[in-house]
Design an enzyme around this catalytic site. Structure first.
Site, short mmCIF file in Angstrom:
data_model
loop_
_atom_site.label_atom_id
_atom_site.label_comp_id
_atom_site.label_asym_id
_atom_site.label_seq_id
_atom_site.Cartn_x
_atom_site.Cartn_y
_atom_site.Cartn_z
N GLU A 100 -31.38 12.47 134.64
CA GLU A 100 -31.01 11.46 133.63
C GLU A 100 -30.93 10.07 134.27
O GLU A 100 -31.39 9.08 133.69
CB GLU A 100 -29.67 11.83 132.99
CG GLU A 100 -29.77 13.06 132.10
CD GLU A 100 -28.43 13.56 131.59
OE1 GLU A 100 -28.43 14.29 130.60
OE2 GLU A 100 -27.38 13.24 132.18
N ALA A 123 -23.52 10.74 126.44
CA ALA A 123 -22.57 10.40 127.51
C ALA A 123 -21.29 11.20 127.30
O ALA A 123 -21.00 11.66 126.19
CB ALA A 123 -22.26 8.91 127.49
N ASP A 124 -20.55 11.36 128.39
CA ASP A 124 -19.27 12.08 128.31
C ASP A 124 -18.10 11.12 128.16
O ASP A 124 -17.11 11.46 127.52
CB ASP A 124 -19.10 12.94 129.57
CG ASP A 124 -20.22 13.96 129.66
OD1 ASP A 124 -20.31 14.80 128.74
OD2 ASP A 124 -21.02 13.90 130.60
N LYS A 156 -16.02 9.80 122.57
CA LYS A 156 -16.45 9.48 123.94
C LYS A 156 -15.98 8.09 124.40
O LYS A 156 -16.10 7.76 125.57
CB LYS A 156 -17.98 9.57 124.05
CG LYS A 156 -18.58 10.90 123.61
CD LYS A 156 -18.16 12.02 124.50
CE LYS A 156 -18.74 13.37 124.13
NZ LYS A 156 -20.15 13.52 124.24
N GLY A 180 -28.47 17.27 125.97
CA GLY A 180 -27.15 17.48 125.37
C GLY A 180 -27.22 17.60 123.86
O GLY A 180 -28.30 17.51 123.25
N GLY A 205 -23.34 13.78 132.74
CA GLY A 205 -23.56 14.96 133.57
C GLY A 205 -22.79 16.18 133.14
O GLY A 205 -22.80 17.20 133.84
N GLY A 206 -22.12 16.08 131.97
CA GLY A 206 -21.41 17.25 131.46
C GLY A 206 -22.34 18.45 131.33
O GLY A 206 -21.94 19.60 131.50
N THR A 243 -26.03 15.70 121.47
CA THR A 243 -26.24 14.50 120.66
C THR A 243 -27.72 14.13 120.63
O THR A 243 -28.31 13.95 119.57
CB THR A 243 -25.40 13.32 121.21
OG1 THR A 243 -24.06 13.76 121.39
CG2 THR A 243 -25.44 12.12 120.28
C1 5RP Z 1 -25.87 15.97 130.22
C2 5RP Z 1 -25.20 14.74 129.77
C3 5RP Z 1 -24.92 14.59 128.32
O1 5RP Z 1 -25.55 13.45 127.86
C4 5RP Z 1 -23.43 14.49 128.12
O2 5RP Z 1 -22.82 15.63 128.69
C5 5RP Z 1 -23.08 14.40 126.63
O3 5RP Z 1 -23.42 15.59 126.00
P1 5RP Z 1 -23.23 15.83 124.45
O4 5RP Z 1 -24.19 14.93 123.75
O5 5RP Z 1 -23.57 17.29 124.28
O6 5RP Z 1 -21.79 15.53 124.10
O7 5RP Z 1 -24.89 13.85 130.52
O8 5RP Z 1 -25.98 16.02 131.61
#
Ligand code: 5RP
Length: 222
Positions: free
Chosen positions: A102, A82-83, A120, A26, A94-95, A28
């Protein structure tokens, strides 16, 4: 201020020479990996395992020594995004569609660190549609069974039709609005034939790092 960058880079303070580290997926943890690559180029000795093909490619291109699952049975750290993050470090992840790898990687880490921007943080999980990875065979049957748990599962699509995970499975995005009992829902979802894994990470995170818009980085321990 890039809140994701601040949080992702702050995770480096937990990295020590000689560690074996799980790298999440992701935007972050991207910053964690970039910084880790810089440190490796400066002589830091670590080995890593990736939670997605995208992360594997990024990390390997930066010269981070990569491990395969056959070479590990535990990790010193796993670092991921994380979302949604609710009190008690309950997470939706899982976004990006990498939730299965993971969760597998986080489950063998002695310390699981989550880095995220302040958006978040939520009081209760569920506004973000919960990603559920399902096998392609009979996915409509799996969707119907998930629907009975109180949501309307939507098949995730990409530019070429249905989105495929790195494991060649599908994702159903399930908006529950409010998840009152995440541990129970996690168990209920994973008991449905056809469900491979879901994005609820309950009782897994040890440390949460939050980047705030005022430039502060908050570190919370379980
Ligand atoms: C990927 C994830 C990511 O950690 C979650 O979607 C957060 O993503 P981002 O850091 O881009 O906001 O779970 O499957």
């Amino acid at each position: 201020m890039d809140m994701k960058k601040m949080a992702g880079e702050a995770a480096l303070q937990f990295v020590r020479d000689g560690m074996r580290i799980g790298l999440g997926t992701g935007s972050t943890v991207y910053w964690t990996i970039i910084k880790l690559g810089e440190r490796v180029q400066q002589g830091l000795n670590i080995q890593a395992i990736a939670t997605s093909a995208k992360t594997e490619k990024l990390a390997a291109n930066l010269g981070i020594p990569m491990l395969q699952t056959s070479q590990i049975d535990e990790l010193d750290l796993a670092i991921d995004g994380a979302d949604e993050i609710a009190p008690g470090f309950q997470l939706i992840k899982g976004g990006g569609g990498a939730l299965l790898r993971e969760k597998m990687v986080a489950s063998i880490a002695r310390r699981f660190i989550v880095a995220a921007d302040e958006s978040k943080l939520v009081d209760r999980l569920g506004a973000f549609p919960l990603p559920v990875e399902v096998v392609a065979f009979g996915w409509e049957l799996t969707r119907n069974a998930i629907r009975k748990l109180g949501c309307d599962p939507i098949l995730r699509t990409g530019s070429n039709g249905a989105f495929k995970t790195d494991n060649a499975n599908l994702i159903l995005d399930c908006r529950f609005q409010e998840i009152l009992n995440p541990a129970q829902l996690n168990a209920d979802l994973n008991s449905i034939p056809g469900v491979v894994e879901n994005g609820l990470f309950i009782g897994m995170a040890d440390t949460v790092i939050i980047g705030h818009k005022d430039g502060k980085v908050e570190i919370m321990q379980s």
